[in-house]
Design a protein around this motif. Sequence first.
Motif, PDB file in Angstrom:
ATOM      1  N   ILE A  14      20.008  -8.481  55.349  1.00  0.00           N
ATOM      2  CA  ILE A  14      20.396  -7.072  55.382  1.00  0.00           C
ATOM      3  C   ILE A  14      20.295  -6.525  56.805  1.00  0.00           C
ATOM      4  O   ILE A  14      21.150  -5.762  57.255  1.00  0.00           O
ATOM      5  CB  ILE A  14      19.518  -6.266  54.405  1.00  0.00           C
ATOM      6  N   ILE A  15      19.259  -6.919  57.535  1.00  0.00           N
ATOM      7  CA  ILE A  15      19.039  -6.427  58.899  1.00  0.00           C
ATOM      8  C   ILE A  15      20.034  -7.039  59.879  1.00  0.00           C
ATOM      9  O   ILE A  15      20.399  -6.410  60.868  1.00  0.00           O
ATOM     10  CB  ILE A  15      17.590  -6.726  59.329  1.00  0.00           C
ATOM     11  N   ASP A  16      20.510  -8.244  59.598  1.00  0.00           N
ATOM     12  CA  ASP A  16      21.442  -8.943  60.473  1.00  0.00           C
ATOM     13  C   ASP A  16      22.689  -8.086  60.703  1.00  0.00           C
ATOM     14  O   ASP A  16      23.224  -7.504  59.763  1.00  0.00           O
ATOM     15  CB  ASP A  16      21.836 -10.279  59.840  1.00  0.00           C
ATOM     16  N   PRO A  17      23.157  -7.994  61.951  1.00  0.00           N
ATOM     17  CA  PRO A  17      24.334  -7.170  62.231  1.00  0.00           C
ATOM     18  C   PRO A  17      25.576  -7.574  61.431  1.00  0.00           C
ATOM     19  O   PRO A  17      26.422  -6.748  61.143  1.00  0.00           O
ATOM     20  CB  PRO A  17      24.577  -7.370  63.733  1.00  0.00           C
ATOM     21  N   GLY A  18      25.697  -8.835  61.044  1.00  0.00           N
ATOM     22  CA  GLY A  18      26.846  -9.277  60.263  1.00  0.00           C
ATOM     23  C   GLY A  18      26.647  -9.136  58.771  1.00  0.00           C
ATOM     24  O   GLY A  18      27.527  -9.453  57.984  1.00  0.00           O
ATOM     25  N   GLY A  19      25.498  -8.635  58.357  1.00  0.00           N
ATOM     26  CA  GLY A  19      25.175  -8.503  56.936  1.00  0.00           C
ATOM     27  C   GLY A  19      25.809  -7.262  56.330  1.00  0.00           C
ATOM     28  O   GLY A  19      26.598  -6.566  56.960  1.00  0.00           O
ATOM     29  N   PRO A  20      25.437  -6.962  55.099  1.00  0.00           N
ATOM     30  CA  PRO A  20      26.007  -5.782  54.437  1.00  0.00           C
ATOM     31  C   PRO A  20      25.480  -4.495  55.067  1.00  0.00           C
ATOM     32  O   PRO A  20      24.495  -4.506  55.788  1.00  0.00           O
ATOM     33  CB  PRO A  20      25.506  -5.931  52.994  1.00  0.00           C
ATOM     34  N   SER A  21      26.152  -3.395  54.757  1.00  0.00           N
ATOM     35  CA  SER A  21      25.671  -2.120  55.280  1.00  0.00           C
ATOM     36  C   SER A  21      24.330  -1.791  54.626  1.00  0.00           C
ATOM     37  O   SER A  21      24.043  -2.209  53.500  1.00  0.00           O
ATOM     38  CB  SER A  21      26.671  -1.000  54.994  1.00  0.00           C
ATOM     39  N   GLU A  22      23.502  -1.051  55.341  1.00  0.00           N
ATOM     40  CA  GLU A  22      22.164  -0.732  54.836  1.00  0.00           C
ATOM     41  C   GLU A  22      22.239   0.129  53.578  1.00  0.00           C
ATOM     42  O   GLU A  22      21.444  -0.040  52.657  1.00  0.00           O
ATOM     43  CB  GLU A  22      21.355  -0.038  55.915  1.00  0.00           C
ATOM     44  N   ARG A  23      23.198   1.025  53.510  1.00  0.00           N
ATOM     45  CA  ARG A  23      23.336   1.883  52.327  1.00  0.00           C
ATOM     46  C   ARG A  23      23.704   1.059  51.100  1.00  0.00           C
ATOM     47  O   ARG A  23      23.173   1.286  50.014  1.00  0.00           O
ATOM     48  CB  ARG A  23      24.379   2.961  52.563  1.00  0.00           C
ATOM     49  N   ALA A  25      23.040  -2.114  50.659  1.00  0.00           N
ATOM     50  CA  ALA A  25      21.884  -2.940  50.323  1.00  0.00           C
ATOM     51  C   ALA A  25      20.830  -2.126  49.575  1.00  0.00           C
ATOM     52  O   ALA A  25      20.260  -2.597  48.581  1.00  0.00           O
ATOM     53  CB  ALA A  25      21.292  -3.539  51.592  1.00  0.00           C
ATOM     54  N   ILE A  26      20.570  -0.912  50.021  1.00  0.00           N
ATOM     55  CA  ILE A  26      19.588  -0.061  49.350  1.00  0.00           C
ATOM     56  C   ILE A  26      20.079   0.288  47.945  1.00  0.00           C
ATOM     57  O   ILE A  26      19.287   0.300  46.991  1.00  0.00           O
ATOM     58  CB  ILE A  26      19.304   1.195  50.188  1.00  0.00           C
ATOM     59  N   ALA A  27      21.378   0.543  47.794  1.00  0.00           N
ATOM     60  CA  ALA A  27      21.929   0.844  46.468  1.00  0.00           C
ATOM     61  C   ALA A  27      21.782  -0.350  45.531  1.00  0.00           C
ATOM     62  O   ALA A  27      21.416  -0.192  44.357  1.00  0.00           O
ATOM     63  CB  ALA A  27      23.390   1.254  46.590  1.00  0.00           C
ATOM     64  N   SER A  58      10.763  -5.992  45.230  1.00  0.00           N
ATOM     65  CA  SER A  58       9.763  -5.210  45.968  1.00  0.00           C
ATOM     66  C   SER A  58       9.399  -5.883  47.290  1.00  0.00           C
ATOM     67  O   SER A  58       9.112  -5.206  48.285  1.00  0.00           O
ATOM     68  CB  SER A  58       8.514  -4.980  45.122  1.00  0.00           C
ATOM     69  N   GLY A  59       9.426  -7.199  47.340  1.00  0.00           N
ATOM     70  CA  GLY A  59       9.187  -7.908  48.603  1.00  0.00           C
ATOM     71  C   GLY A  59      10.269  -7.626  49.625  1.00  0.00           C
ATOM     72  O   GLY A  59       9.996  -7.472  50.820  1.00  0.00           O
ATOM     73  N   THR A  60      11.503  -7.529  49.156  1.00  0.00           N
ATOM     74  CA  THR A  60      12.614  -7.190  50.058  1.00  0.00           C
ATOM     75  C   THR A  60      12.444  -5.773  50.597  1.00  0.00           C
ATOM     76  O   THR A  60      12.621  -5.527  51.794  1.00  0.00           O
ATOM     77  CB  THR A  60      13.953  -7.325  49.314  1.00  0.00           C
ATOM     78  N   VAL A  61      12.082  -4.851  49.722  1.00  0.00           N
ATOM     79  CA  VAL A  61      11.859  -3.460  50.148  1.00  0.00           C
ATOM     80  C   VAL A  61      10.714  -3.399  51.155  1.00  0.00           C
ATOM     81  O   VAL A  61      10.799  -2.694  52.168  1.00  0.00           O
ATOM     82  CB  VAL A  61      11.585  -2.558  48.929  1.00  0.00           C
ATOM     83  N   ALA A  62       9.647  -4.131  50.902  1.00  0.00           N
ATOM     84  CA  ALA A  62       8.501  -4.127  51.816  1.00  0.00           C
ATOM     85  C   ALA A  62       8.876  -4.706  53.175  1.00  0.00           C
ATOM     86  O   ALA A  62       8.479  -4.172  54.221  1.00  0.00           O
ATOM     87  CB  ALA A  62       7.349  -4.910  51.209  1.00  0.00           C
ATOM     88  N   ALA A  63       9.647  -5.785  53.184  1.00  0.00           N
ATOM     89  CA  ALA A  63      10.065  -6.376  54.455  1.00  0.00           C
ATOM     90  C   ALA A  63      10.983  -5.431  55.220  1.00  0.00           C
ATOM     91  O   ALA A  63      10.865  -5.298  56.448  1.00  0.00           O
ATOM     92  CB  ALA A  63      10.760  -7.714  54.204  1.00  0.00           C
ATOM     93  N   LEU A  64      11.882  -4.760  54.516  1.00  0.00           N
ATOM     94  CA  LEU A  64      12.753  -3.785  55.188  1.00  0.00           C
ATOM     95  C   LEU A  64      11.951  -2.603  55.715  1.00  0.00           C
ATOM     96  O   LEU A  64      12.200  -2.118  56.823  1.00  0.00           O
ATOM     97  CB  LEU A  64      13.826  -3.284  54.217  1.00  0.00           C
ATOM     98  N   GLY A  65      10.979  -2.141  54.929  1.00  0.00           N
ATOM     99  CA  GLY A  65      10.131  -1.040  55.385  1.00  0.00           C
ATOM    100  C   GLY A  65       9.346  -1.410  56.626  1.00  0.00           C
ATOM    101  O   GLY A  65       9.238  -0.617  57.561  1.00  0.00           O
ATOM    102  N   GLY A  66       8.806  -2.610  56.640  1.00  0.00           N
ATOM    103  CA  GLY A  66       8.084  -3.077  57.823  1.00  0.00           C
ATOM    104  C   GLY A  66       8.975  -3.155  59.043  1.00  0.00           C
ATOM    105  O   GLY A  66       8.570  -2.778  60.149  1.00  0.00           O
ATOM    106  N   HIS A  67      10.197  -3.613  58.849  1.00  0.00           N
ATOM    107  CA  HIS A  67      11.141  -3.690  59.975  1.00  0.00           C
ATOM    108  C   HIS A  67      11.454  -2.298  60.518  1.00  0.00           C
ATOM    109  O   HIS A  67      11.441  -2.088  61.734  1.00  0.00           O
ATOM    110  CB  HIS A  67      12.427  -4.386  59.531  1.00  0.00           C
TER     111      HIS A  67
END
Length: 74
Positions: A14-23, A25-27, A58-67
Amino acid sequence: MLAQAVASACADWIIDPGGPSERLAIAVIALGIATTIAMYTCTRMPRSVLFWCAFVLSGTVAALGGHFVLTSIG
């Protein structure tokens, strides 16, 4: 360890520039959490399956929050 690795990989994608948009991914993550809750309350699906789905989400959310916390500090 595998579930945590999958969650970290999802967050990295998700964080990768070539990945999906953050919105988007959150949806998708929010929809996944809502689906897991609905399946818990409305189906007889094994609780262990639902636990691991929730753990990865929840692990994905936690990793994104940490980033996002680290990027906002630095």
